[in-house]
Every structure is written in structure tokens, then in C-alpha cells.
Enzyme design. Structure first.
Site, PDB file in Angstrom:
ATOM      1  N   SER A 121     -20.879 -62.696 -39.567  1.00 57.16           N
ATOM      2  CA  SER A 121     -19.954 -61.600 -39.324  1.00 57.16           C
ATOM      3  C   SER A 121     -18.654 -62.153 -38.754  1.00 57.16           C
ATOM      4  O   SER A 121     -18.663 -63.054 -37.927  1.00 57.16           O
ATOM      5  CB  SER A 121     -20.556 -60.590 -38.340  1.00 57.16           C
ATOM      6  OG  SER A 121     -19.677 -59.507 -38.127  1.00 57.16           O
ATOM      7  N   LYS A 189     -28.644 -59.058 -39.856  1.00 58.65           N
ATOM      8  CA  LYS A 189     -27.299 -58.790 -40.380  1.00 58.65           C
ATOM      9  C   LYS A 189     -27.285 -57.491 -41.182  1.00 58.65           C
ATOM     10  O   LYS A 189     -26.289 -56.746 -41.148  1.00 58.65           O
ATOM     11  CB  LYS A 189     -26.846 -59.954 -41.264  1.00 58.65           C
ATOM     12  CG  LYS A 189     -25.448 -59.783 -41.890  1.00 58.65           C
ATOM     13  CD  LYS A 189     -24.361 -59.555 -40.852  1.00 58.65           C
ATOM     14  CE  LYS A 189     -22.957 -59.817 -41.364  1.00 58.65           C
ATOM     15  NZ  LYS A 189     -22.555 -59.105 -42.561  1.00 58.65           N
ATOM     16  N   HIS A 192     -27.144 -54.818 -38.637  1.00 54.42           N
ATOM     17  CA  HIS A 192     -25.787 -54.896 -38.080  1.00 54.42           C
ATOM     18  C   HIS A 192     -24.811 -54.131 -38.964  1.00 54.42           C
ATOM     19  O   HIS A 192     -23.999 -53.331 -38.485  1.00 54.42           O
ATOM     20  CB  HIS A 192     -25.399 -56.376 -37.973  1.00 54.42           C
ATOM     21  CG  HIS A 192     -23.947 -56.662 -37.752  1.00 54.42           C
ATOM     22  ND1 HIS A 192     -23.000 -56.587 -38.763  1.00 54.42           N
ATOM     23  CD2 HIS A 192     -23.261 -57.067 -36.650  1.00 54.42           C
ATOM     24  CE1 HIS A 192     -21.820 -56.907 -38.304  1.00 54.42           C
ATOM     25  NE2 HIS A 192     -21.943 -57.199 -37.014  1.00 54.42           N
ATOM     26  N   ASN A 193     -24.876 -54.349 -40.269  1.00 48.11           N
ATOM     27  CA  ASN A 193     -23.947 -53.679 -41.174  1.00 48.11           C
ATOM     28  C   ASN A 193     -24.251 -52.194 -41.306  1.00 48.11           C
ATOM     29  O   ASN A 193     -23.345 -51.382 -41.486  1.00 48.11           O
ATOM     30  CB  ASN A 193     -23.969 -54.357 -42.541  1.00 48.11           C
ATOM     31  CG  ASN A 193     -23.211 -55.666 -42.537  1.00 48.11           C
ATOM     32  OD1 ASN A 193     -23.041 -56.300 -41.499  1.00 48.11           O
ATOM     33  ND2 ASN A 193     -22.748 -56.094 -43.691  1.00 48.11           N
ATOM     34  N   GLU A 196     -22.671 -50.751 -38.377  1.00 50.58           N
ATOM     35  CA  GLU A 196     -21.231 -50.757 -38.652  1.00 50.58           C
ATOM     36  C   GLU A 196     -20.840 -49.527 -39.471  1.00 50.58           C
ATOM     37  O   GLU A 196     -19.821 -48.888 -39.191  1.00 50.58           O
ATOM     38  CB  GLU A 196     -20.899 -52.038 -39.413  1.00 50.58           C
ATOM     39  CG  GLU A 196     -19.477 -52.204 -39.871  1.00 50.58           C
ATOM     40  CD  GLU A 196     -19.358 -53.446 -40.737  1.00 50.58           C
ATOM     41  OE1 GLU A 196     -19.114 -53.315 -41.950  1.00 50.58           O
ATOM     42  OE2 GLU A 196     -19.526 -54.565 -40.199  1.00 50.58           O
TER      43      GLU A 196
END
Length: 327
Positions: A121, A189, A192-193, A196
Site C-alpha cells: 500500500s 491487503k 485493507h482495501n 478503504e
């Protein structure tokens, strides 16, 4: 240390640049020779193919593949696995599906190779700010490549210390975390996205509300003309919603208060869908993450200020320029 980099797009090339600045060696290749030629002028060694890359690296080798998720990454990893020697390390630093990382780890171990799946990231700002790294794979291999990771991450100075971490793993404070075995890096990840997506959607919808606070649907005495560039700039200082996403939004609004230069059709690159899929598979309730994904789908047919705000944020951190809507 030496690192080979396959794929010199927005992030791959800047990862190499950050390593070069820290004194590491980069051997690079891309189907398009131009970014390799540019990096060669900055100190990297550009080669003309995967076989040449393997020959240019000292054993045990480490090669980072930074290509679009899917067939391009699969083809590169398979091709390299036939060229490398036991003990060498392959890294997938793109946004691949985490289940692919589990499978690829097993495939490469059968050939005596090591594999790391690294969620990366930082987007187009990573060269200056550093990258947050979420790593899956063997601990010994992660430790071996520690100098590479330390050169890429922002470092402790990027955030105030968290009380109570004095006796814990120091690596997360630098900006990188060994999440677990193969698959764990890309799983983290992926989530995480997904988060986001939710954060971006909440901010975009709030901006949309304020952009329409002077709507003719309201009684005249209830209409408010709000200055979004000024409001977001003030929020950056002391507000509980202060964040890098807010920083990027404030910058976009300062340059283009109505965000007329941005499309309201918001793309998704897969991780949001996989996050919702994981929620279904595990039975975890993920209302916000799911709704944020549906909102991106809807943005391609509807025209809202929120969609333009999302487009501005995506361009700000990742360089994604949404296509204009048809019709």
C-alpha cells in the site's frame, strides 16, 4: 542487497527507485523497455528478459513481480520458477487473490523455491512516503529480506508511538508486518482495501450531502451554501476524521471545487469483491464494506457528487483516472 523487479508500472518502478536511494541494487525488466532505460540512468541494471534477470542476480536470488493480478502474474511466476534455483525467493507484490497465493506457495515449494505474498500500500506516493507492507510467507525468508523491507517502509517517524508496544515485534512500527503463512499477506491487503472502500464511501457521501445543502428541494430558510474546500481543509487539523484520504480530498477540492474534471463512474480492481466474498464464506456481517462495493457499481449508472469525490481520491492515491461516462 540485490532485488530483481518484473513490472515497472506506477509502483514497481518507484519501489526500485526507493531501494536504489537506500543503496540496494536493482535488476529490472518490463515488456516496455522505456521504464527500464529510465531506471538504468538512475543506477539500476536493465535486462532484456527473465532469463537475463536470473543470470544477473547472485544466488540466493530474490525477484519481485509487480504485475496486474491474474494471468500476467501467473505467467511470470511460472516462467521464473523454471529458471530459478532451490533457495531462491519469488515475491508477488500486486493485488492478487489470497487463495492464489496459497496455491502458488505450494507450487513453488515443490520446486525448492520460497514465496512471499506482499500486500503493498502506498500508491503513487510510495516513493516519497514509503510503502506499508503486509507479508505472507516463511519467517526465515522474511527475516532474510529484512533490509529490503526496511528500505521501502516509512519508518517509525511516520506516526506517533503506540503506548504498550515496547516488548512487541518492532517491525509493524516501521510500517511492515509479517501476517502469517502464504496467503496471509494478500488476505490482509484484501481486507485493507475493503476498509478503504468503506472509508472513501463515507467521506464521499458526506461531501455529497454538503454539496446539496442548498438544494431547491429545501425551504429557502434551510438552504446552506457550504465551502467544501475550506471545510475539508479545516477538518485536516484536529478532526477525528483527519486522514490521508481527507488530505487527498482537500487537495482535489482546492484545485477543482466542483470536481468537474472527475468522472463519477468509480472502478474497482477486485479486492472489494473478494472482501465481500470472504465475509460470505466466513459468515461475518460486513454491512459497510458490502454497501461501499454496491455503491461503486451504482456509480457507473448514476451521477452523484459522491462518485466524483471517490474518483478524486482514487486518482490522488493510486493514479487511477476514471473514464468519462458514455452518453
Amino acid at each position: 542487497m540485490q532485488l530483481g523487479m518484473v513490472g515497472l508500472g506506477r509502483m514497481g518502478a518507484n519501489i526500485v527507485r526507493r531501494l536504489l536511494k537506500a543503496g540496494h541494487e536493482g535488476v529490472v525488466w518490463d515488456r516496455d523497455p522505456k521504464p527500464g532505460e529510465a531506471l538504468a540512468r538512475e543506477g539500476a541494471r536493465a535486462v532484456d528478459g527473465l532469463k537475463a534477470m536470473v543470470a544477473a542476480l547472485d544466488a540466493p536470488r530474490a525477484i519481485w513481480v509487480m504485475l496486474p493480478a491474474g494471468q500476467a502474474t501467473e505467467d511470470a511466476l511460472v516462467a521464473l520458477s523454471d529458471l530459478l534455483s532451490p533457495g531462491d525467493v519469488l515475491i508477488d507484490g500486486g493485488n492478487s487473490m489470497w487463495k492464489d497465493a496459497v496455491r502458488r506457495g505450494e507450487m513453488l515449494r515443490a520446486k525448492g523455491l520460497h514465496f512471499l505474498d506482499i500486500g503493498t500500500s502506498g500508491g503513487v506516493w510510495g516513493l516519497a512516503r514509503g510503502y506499508s507492507l503486509m507479508i505472507g510467507g516463511e519467517e526465515a525468508v522474511v527475516r532474510r529480506l529484512d533490509p529490503i523491507f526496511r528500505a521501502l517502509v516509512p519508518g517509525k517517524a511516520a506516526a506517533v508511538p503506540t503506548p504498550g508496544r515496547e516488548d512487541l515485534d518492532p517491525r509493524p512500527e516501521e510500517g511492515y508486518v509479517h501476517c502469517g503463512p502464504n496467503g496471509a499477506g494478500h488476505y490482509v491487503k484484501m481486507v485493507h482495501n475493503g476498509i478503504e472502500y468503506g472509508m472513501m464511501q463515507a467521506m464521499a457521501e458526506g461531501l455529497d450531502l454538503m454539496a446539496h445543502a442548498d438544494s431547491e428541494a429545501l425551504p429557502p430558510e434551510h438552504r446552506l451554501s457550504l465551502n467544501l474546500p475550506d471545510i475539508t481543509e479545516a477538518w485536516r487539523r484536529g478532526s477525528v476524521v483527519a486522514s490521508w484520504l481527507l488530505d487527498l480530498t482537500a487537495q482535489a477540492l482546492a484545485a477543482d471545487p466542483k470536481l468537474d474534471d472527475y468522472s463519477g463512474a468509480v472502478g474497482d480492481s477486485g479486492e472489494g469483491r473478494w472482501t465481500v466474498q470472504a465475509a460470505v464464506e466466513t459468515g461475518v456481517s460486513a454491512h459497510v464494506l458490502s454497501a461501499a462495493l454496491w455503491a461503486r457499481f451504482a456509480s457507473r449508472d448514476e451521477d452523484h457528487f459522491a462518485g466524483k469525490a471517490l474518483s478524486a481520491m482514487r486518482k490522488g492515491f493510486g493514479g487511477h483516472l476514471e473514464p468519462k461516462k458514455k452518453g
